[in-house]
Design an enzyme around this catalytic site. Sequence first.
Site, PDB file in Angstrom:
ATOM      1  CG  HIS A 286      -0.849 -11.506  -7.120  1.00  0.00           C
ATOM      2  ND1 HIS A 286       0.281 -11.950  -7.605  1.00  0.00           N
ATOM      3  CD2 HIS A 286      -1.036 -10.380  -7.529  1.00  0.00           C
ATOM      4  CE1 HIS A 286       0.459 -11.033  -8.755  1.00  0.00           C
ATOM      5  NE2 HIS A 286      -0.126  -9.933  -8.347  1.00  0.00           N
TER       6      HIS A 286
ATOM      7  CD  GLU B 204       1.708 -16.000  -8.083  1.00  0.00           C
ATOM      8  OE1 GLU B 204       2.663 -16.361  -8.847  1.00  0.00           O
ATOM      9  OE2 GLU B 204       1.569 -14.574  -7.873  1.00  0.00           O
TER      10      GLU B 204
ATOM     11  CG  ASN C 171       4.433 -10.210 -10.920  1.00  0.00           C
ATOM     12  OD1 ASN C 171       4.084 -10.113 -12.021  1.00  0.00           O
ATOM     13  ND2 ASN C 171       3.467  -9.721 -10.103  1.00  0.00           N
TER      14      ASN C 171
ATOM     15  CB  SER D 157       2.623  -7.435  -7.816  1.00  0.00           C
ATOM     16  OG  SER D 157       1.494  -6.759  -8.272  1.00  0.00           O
TER      17      SER D 157
HETATM   18  N1  LIG Z   1      -1.552  -3.451 -12.624  1.00  0.00           N
HETATM   19  C1  LIG Z   1      -1.309  -4.772 -12.535  1.00  0.00           C
HETATM   20  O1  LIG Z   1      -1.242  -5.449 -13.468  1.00  0.00           O
HETATM   21  C2  LIG Z   1      -1.605  -5.472 -11.203  1.00  0.00           C
HETATM   22  C3  LIG Z   1      -1.621  -6.883 -11.080  1.00  0.00           C
HETATM   23  C4  LIG Z   1      -1.656  -7.670 -10.137  1.00  0.00           C
HETATM   24  C5  LIG Z   1      -1.580  -6.935  -8.953  1.00  0.00           C
HETATM   25  N2  LIG Z   1      -1.585  -5.744  -8.852  1.00  0.00           N
HETATM   26  C6  LIG Z   1      -1.252  -4.875  -7.439  1.00  0.00           C
HETATM   27  O2  LIG Z   1      -2.637  -4.349  -7.169  1.00  0.00           O
HETATM   28  C7  LIG Z   1      -2.471  -3.267  -6.461  1.00  0.00           C
HETATM   29  C8  LIG Z   1      -3.058  -2.034  -7.200  1.00  0.00           C
HETATM   30  O3  LIG Z   1      -2.550  -1.993  -8.525  1.00  0.00           O
HETATM   31  P1  LIG Z   1      -3.210  -1.278  -9.598  1.00  0.00           P
HETATM   32  O4  LIG Z   1      -2.541  -1.748 -10.782  1.00  0.00           O
HETATM   33  O5  LIG Z   1      -4.890  -1.328  -9.463  1.00  0.00           O
HETATM   34  O6  LIG Z   1      -2.760   0.357  -9.456  1.00  0.00           O
HETATM   35  P2  LIG Z   1      -3.536   1.817  -9.930  1.00  0.00           P
HETATM   36  O7  LIG Z   1      -2.536   2.718 -10.004  1.00  0.00           O
HETATM   37  O8  LIG Z   1      -4.273   1.388 -11.164  1.00  0.00           O
HETATM   38  O9  LIG Z   1      -4.378   2.069  -8.607  1.00  0.00           O
HETATM   39  C9  LIG Z   1      -3.936   2.237  -7.349  1.00  0.00           C
HETATM   40  C10 LIG Z   1      -4.922   2.521  -6.298  1.00  0.00           C
HETATM   41  O10 LIG Z   1      -4.553   2.879  -5.066  1.00  0.00           O
HETATM   42  C11 LIG Z   1      -5.182   4.051  -4.363  1.00  0.00           C
HETATM   43  N3  LIG Z   1      -4.211   4.999  -3.778  1.00  0.00           N
HETATM   44  C12 LIG Z   1      -3.019   5.560  -4.154  1.00  0.00           C
HETATM   45  N4  LIG Z   1      -2.344   6.018  -3.159  1.00  0.00           N
HETATM   46  C13 LIG Z   1      -3.135   5.771  -2.087  1.00  0.00           C
HETATM   47  C14 LIG Z   1      -2.962   6.134  -0.607  1.00  0.00           C
HETATM   48  N5  LIG Z   1      -1.970   6.725  -0.248  1.00  0.00           N
HETATM   49  N6  LIG Z   1      -3.904   5.300   0.273  1.00  0.00           N
HETATM   50  C15 LIG Z   1      -4.933   4.715  -0.263  1.00  0.00           C
HETATM   51  N7  LIG Z   1      -5.083   4.477  -1.748  1.00  0.00           N
HETATM   52  C16 LIG Z   1      -4.204   4.970  -2.377  1.00  0.00           C
HETATM   53  C17 LIG Z   1      -5.441   4.905  -5.719  1.00  0.00           C
HETATM   54  O11 LIG Z   1      -6.504   5.777  -5.700  1.00  0.00           O
HETATM   55  C18 LIG Z   1      -6.045   3.780  -6.630  1.00  0.00           C
HETATM   56  O12 LIG Z   1      -7.309   3.543  -6.373  1.00  0.00           O
HETATM   57  C19 LIG Z   1      -1.051  -3.196  -6.093  1.00  0.00           C
HETATM   58  O13 LIG Z   1      -0.746  -3.658  -4.851  1.00  0.00           O
HETATM   59  C20 LIG Z   1      -0.509  -3.962  -7.377  1.00  0.00           C
HETATM   60  O14 LIG Z   1       0.938  -4.651  -7.344  1.00  0.00           O
HETATM   61  C21 LIG Z   1      -1.444  -5.066  -9.885  1.00  0.00           C
END
Ligand SMILES: NC(=O)c1ccc[n+]([C@@H]2O[C@H](COP(=O)([O-])OP(=O)(O)OC[C@H]3O[C@@H](n4cnc5c(N)ncnc54)[C@H](O)[C@@H]3O)[C@@H](O)[C@H]2O)c1
Length: 283
Positions: free
Chosen positions: A141, A153, A191, A120
């Site tokens: 993204h 994006e 963001n 993000s």
């Molecule tokens: N939540 C949102 O609204 C959103 C929107 C767009 C993009 N994102 C991005 O997507 C990505 C994931 O976010 P999310 O919301 O799915 O998070 P989440 O907390 O739901 O999931 C995180 C994931 O990372 C894994 N993880 C944690 N520690 C780890 C490690 N040390 N090594 C490998 N994997 C590991 C977890 O097992 C899990 O699968 C981030 O980069 C976030 O910025 C999030």
Amino acid sequence: MADLNTVGIVGSGIMASGLAEVVARAGFAVIVRSRTVAGAGAVLATVTKSLDKQVAKGKLEQDARDAVLARLDVTDHLGRLAGCDLVIESVVEDLSVKRALFEELEQIVKADGILATNTSTLPVIELAVATQRPDRVCGIHFFNPAPLMKLVEVVRPITASDDTVKQALAFATACGKDAIEVADRAGFVVNALLFPYLNNAVRMLEHGTASRVDIDTAMQGGCNFPMGPFALLDLVGLDTSVAILDALYAEFRDPNYAAAPTLRRMVAAGHLGRKSRRGFYEY
Ligand SMILES: NC(=O)c1ccc[n+]([C@@H]2O[C@H](COP(=O)([O-])OP(=O)(O)OC[C@H]3O[C@@H](n4cnc5c(N)ncnc54)[C@H](O)[C@@H]3O)[C@@H](O)[C@H]2O)c1
């Protein structure tokens, strides 16, 4: 699309599951890699549940549902991603974790595969230079929930080739999304504009200006937003939100990006939003 057939997704959180559904529905073969067998199973269960809901509502044919699931494979072995034309990582928003993952992907994924991040806010260039193919690295993204949100994006680090960016834009379009190209700046477009607003809503709550429910009601009714800032923070996840604010603050040093103390306290308490069933609201 002729040259992108198989897409790898790394992660098993909210976004990885949403991405798996979107990309498999768009007709690509998808392999999702989680660190654990349980995590991989959870992605499959989440996608199955979402598709079944759409079948029940009459929005998706049973045959189409079966075809999507037939295109979706899950694994706990990163090596299974070797033959992917594109890999999108969607693990925790932590630069050191993502950098280590890109170093591993560099060794595993075929040389002309595109390595993309769903970050993000983090600098995509830092991930590009962790590989031997910085020209084949970009940001793709998606927004949350990925199956519903129209925007993608495509982030261009200064090392990315025109071909990589073109393929990423075409991929996002093939997924049914409106794709925009954006430079590699923390927060990209959405963001960078959204998070000062969310953060200032928390400060407003801290100052006692109005209750969380009334602030949410105000922004829904007064701005026609589909949800208020606290409902949105809970949807995004408060840990992810703090990570986003920290990355924005590190880049721009703008006080609007300095995370409100309440957010950090809630994360410390494990009140992460919908994913932990408790954030500003209970679920
Ligand atoms: N939540 C949102 O609204 C959103 C929107 C767009 C993009 N994102 C991005 O997507 C990505 C994931 O976010 P999310 O919301 O799915 O998070 P989440 O907390 O739901 O999931 C995180 C994931 O990372 C894994 N993880 C944690 N520690 C780890 C490690 N040390 N090594 C490998 N994997 C590991 C977890 O097992 C899990 O699968 C981030 O980069 C976030 O910025 C999030």
